[in-house]
Design a protein around this motif. Sequence first.
Motif, PDB file in Angstrom:
ATOM      1  N   THR A 122       0.828  -1.195   0.000  1.00  0.00           N
ATOM      2  CA  THR A 122       0.000   0.000   0.000  1.00  0.00           C
ATOM      3  C   THR A 122       0.870   1.255   0.000  1.00  0.00           C
ATOM      4  O   THR A 122       1.983   1.266   0.528  1.00  0.00           O
ATOM      5  N   PRO A 124       0.512   5.362   0.946  1.00  0.00           N
ATOM      6  CA  PRO A 124      -0.356   6.364   1.563  1.00  0.00           C
ATOM      7  C   PRO A 124      -0.667   7.507   0.596  1.00  0.00           C
ATOM      8  O   PRO A 124       0.163   7.892  -0.229  1.00  0.00           O
ATOM      9  N   THR A 126      -2.065  11.496   0.387  1.00  0.00           N
ATOM     10  CA  THR A 126      -2.276  12.740   1.114  1.00  0.00           C
ATOM     11  C   THR A 126      -2.924  13.767   0.191  1.00  0.00           C
ATOM     12  O   THR A 126      -2.423  14.009  -0.914  1.00  0.00           O
ATOM     13  N   PRO A 164      -5.322   4.414   1.360  1.00  0.00           N
ATOM     14  CA  PRO A 164      -4.082   4.195   0.600  1.00  0.00           C
ATOM     15  C   PRO A 164      -4.346   3.484  -0.725  1.00  0.00           C
ATOM     16  O   PRO A 164      -5.312   2.717  -0.869  1.00  0.00           O
ATOM     17  N   GLU A 198       4.833   7.864  -1.654  1.00  0.00           N
ATOM     18  CA  GLU A 198       3.529   8.380  -1.267  1.00  0.00           C
ATOM     19  C   GLU A 198       2.848   8.939  -2.501  1.00  0.00           C
ATOM     20  O   GLU A 198       3.486   9.157  -3.542  1.00  0.00           O
TER      21      GLU A 198
END
Length: 326
Positions: A122, A124, A126, A164, A198
């Motif tokens: 996974t 993340p 944002t 995610p 990310e």
Amino acid sequence: MPLTLVATMMVRDEIDIVPAMIEHHLDQGVDLVIVTDNASVDGTTDVLRSYVETGRVELHHDPVHRKQQGVVVTQMARRARTAHAADWVLNLDADEFQVPVDRTLTLRGALEATPLHLNAFTVPVTNLVGPAAWSGSGIGRLAWRDHRTEAQLQQIGIHAQPTPNGMHRGETDVTVAQGNHFVSLPSNGQPAPEVATEVLHLPWRSWAQLEQKVINAGRSYESNPDLRPSPRHHGMLDYRRHQAGQLFEAYLARTPLRTELERGEADGSFVRDDWLAEHLRGLVGRALRPDLLGPVVDPAQDRPVPDDEHADGAERGRDLLAAEEA
């Protein structure tokens, strides 16, 4: 032998951001972007055809509007392996920019240091947010990482921070779930922290973008009764707000005022991050299609909502959202 990195994207009416998404990932070392255009009508299709001419984008077409993202992305993810021998596959949306947490690395560098035996993991996500605008990509304006708590988000009509993304090694029989968050391959762990990545997400770039996105998504769900999103699914909540004539106020409520950003910087709910804007503007000189990327990252193309109008509309929006919860 170098790794082969392939990204996939299903897109509909995202002309304000698509060149930036493509240029970013190619610059980060992705070999090919496989795109399925879902019958865009805003010029996105022409932009994608321009990138096909570079040899770095493969374009497919699916004119059906039945919220069939899971099926379409699965097809592209499998093709990434069968047709292009992909080692890693990144399944992304047009408003998502995957990047190493360590900005001294490239995405290719990070994934070359990530063992293939991890299979799937996974990443993340944002949200980048900022003041409201009538139109524009938001590059530069959306420069705050959104760390609001779940309770704070629910006060402005958002259920939670984004789930995610799931990325995976290339496999011929992989299945990607609706939303790109889960894949069928078992995970054998996460990458080492020093090569973690990310996704920076720009979900609410402007009123024009949000309104069209909500209408497209809502009508697609209506056309596919086999899909049963949660009653609190963010897309369907927004579609009901649109039908009630309340979406604009909801957009202003969820989009932080400049004064809110200042307070949030003090308490940690918003963290200033100019990296993406600076990175994308720096790409123009070496872009495959600088004529397409340049306008997207030009701050002059934004039409901000005046601060007083934003504040008045946000107050009405918060009242409407509170009434939803009553």
